[in-house]
Design an enzyme around this catalytic site. Sequence first.
Site, mmCIF file in Angstrom:
data_model
loop_
_atom_site.group_PDB
_atom_site.id
_atom_site.type_symbol
_atom_site.label_atom_id
_atom_site.label_comp_id
_atom_site.label_asym_id
_atom_site.label_seq_id
_atom_site.Cartn_x
_atom_site.Cartn_y
_atom_site.Cartn_z
ATOM 1 N N GLU A 172 1.103 -0.238 -4.889
ATOM 2 C CA GLU A 172 0.113 0.787 -5.183
ATOM 3 C C GLU A 172 0.804 2.143 -5.245
ATOM 4 O OE1 GLU A 172 -3.742 3.065 -3.372
ATOM 5 O OE2 GLU A 172 -1.891 2.759 -2.254
ATOM 6 N N ASP B 22 0.822 -1.212 0.000
ATOM 7 C CA ASP B 22 0.000 0.000 0.000
ATOM 8 C C ASP B 22 0.859 1.267 0.000
ATOM 9 O OD1 ASP B 22 -2.858 1.031 0.633
ATOM 10 O OD2 ASP B 22 -1.678 2.040 2.167
HETATM 11 C C1 NOJ Z 1 -4.509 3.166 -0.389
HETATM 12 C C2 NOJ Z 1 -5.696 2.308 -0.185
HETATM 13 O O1 NOJ Z 1 -6.042 1.744 -1.409
HETATM 14 C C3 NOJ Z 1 -6.769 3.180 0.400
HETATM 15 O O2 NOJ Z 1 -7.985 2.510 0.448
HETATM 16 C C4 NOJ Z 1 -6.325 3.635 1.750
HETATM 17 O O3 NOJ Z 1 -7.249 4.552 2.262
HETATM 18 C C5 NOJ Z 1 -4.958 4.316 1.675
HETATM 19 N N1 NOJ Z 1 -4.024 3.609 0.869
HETATM 20 C C6 NOJ Z 1 -4.346 4.472 3.027
HETATM 21 O O4 NOJ Z 1 -3.825 3.244 3.464
#
Ligand code: NOJ
Length: 588
Positions: A298, A229
């Site tokens: 991500e 993430d």
């Molecule tokens: C990215 C995630 O996809 C999202 O849902 C989340 O709120 C943020 N990162 C914070 O972890």
Amino acid sequence: MMCALQLLFLILAATASINAVTYDVTVPTEWWQENVLYQLWVKSFKDSDGDGKGDLNGIKSKLSHFVDLGVTCIWLSPIYESPMVDSGYDISNYTSVGTNFGTLDDFDALIAAAHELGLKVIVDFVPNHTSEEHEWFVKAKQGIEPYYSYYVWNKGVYYGDYLSYPNNWLDIFNEGTVWEWVEEREAYYLHQFGVHQPDLNWTNPLVMAEIKNVLTFWLDRGVDGFRIDAVPYFVESSTLKNESRSNVDVDSTNYLYLNHTQTKDQPENYPIVKEWKEHINNYAAAKGNDEVRFICTEAVSDIEYVMKWYDYGDDVPFNFFFIRNGDIAINVVLDTAQDIYNIFVKWLDHMPSDKTANWLLGNHDINRIASRVGLYRTDGLHFISLLLPGVFTMYNGDELGMTDTYLTWEETTDVRACSTTNTTYTLYSRDPARTPFQWDNTTSAGFSTNSTTYLKVNPNYVTVNLAAEKEADFSHYKNIQKAIRLRDTTVWREGTVDIEVIDDQIVAMARQLDGEDPIVVLMNWENSTTTIDLDDYFENLPDTLELVIADMYSGLNDNVGDTYDKSSLEIPEHGSMVLLGVCSQNHH
Ligand code: NOJ
Ligand code: MG
């Protein structure tokens, strides 16, 4: 072996001037390179105990869905202990399972059952920040080392007698400053996401050591990899410089107010992921096994920053260009066939050679793809994405054509929306794409025996559900299943890629390989029928092609199995077609 006619055509066409750009393809050798990766929003997938929330045992009871669809790997959204302020992306214990989701034993049983069926499982990994309830942060707030230094603190700056935070940085959830005052410590901590999500200090080697232990913990439990993430946000500029004003006209607490040059995409982020990948590889080596695990990241950033992850041990930096326009807060525009074409070629044009491409159309952070482009265009986008080379990531429910669920301000729970107002929240809320999976037309869509679920079920479940779509002759589910099956061909694995935009209206894609039936996908983005000669765009196709999949709104369902002449192919308005060139001897 080529068809004789094809060979003849190749000779004739040697000097023809077709502008098709042909891309080389990385032939998959590892399992993950052929992944249809399926993202499970665990809380909404399947409830096994009737509390109205999805859980691990629920997933275990539905593993056959993945096998039937052709999914090879599942990704579990965060399942850890968490106060759930940000749906589990606020972790209070990295080596636990949250009580709502089940137990560590349930997790082990799920992994075992999945592996039994040949499915891989990866878990969400959230190392940029913890929950404020994490034991490390609780101790940090008390000033206890080494935990205090696990986080990013600042004593603030005096303006005369007035103490304030050190710069103008804003948090991503539009709450205002990233700095939160802790009276006990007489200092501010930094949070790039919500105020309840303090950022870990990624310049502290002790944090790296702790987090590697977390990876080992899950590797010991048999996970096949990690989805990582928020990688662009790990390290913030140590200069603490202010960020400049953007040219977007928004409120000064809105994340879009600034250009994020100091808090995003810093060069120090990349080696961190590389170190984890090495750690994961060393783990397998130390165990004396050659099991390959994979990581995906991500990073919603400009293409140059995204591509750079490939150079740092990242197998799959997610391709978010069907979601955002490089910036986490700016949604992409998907208006024309040219827009769609540009997104596909953007990745192909920028990807370093020998890497694996990847595609995704939806996730838990944006409105559903069917609601963004219309149901009649959803299948076509899936056909192209699934039949281009590379990993495809499917967000749960998109295979059914699930659409956004309307939720009132009172029903809205998403932290990103709750910091806005009852007139603007729909622009920010991620809840509409997170409502329960629609299994059948019974109570709560078969998601739960409880008629009250934590987010309400979309009322369209009566007709839009897996059972109905399995029953129907033609459905989104069946179309996507068929497209996935076509990945199990040599031409998908090894064939060249040509992609074209035709008359600003058709996105056309072809995969070809000597001696194999070529795959051609045609998607008409507009609401007018058009006829094309494929020879104007693609070389070497056989004269006739068989329609193997037609999207449900094309009016061509009954024509599946028919053959078409390549020189005059009619593509109905909003119609998408997958065709197989009738070429090889063993065609059936
Ligand atoms: C990215 C995630 O996809 C999202 O849902 C989340 O709120 C943020 N990162 C914070 O972890
Ligand atoms: Mg950070």
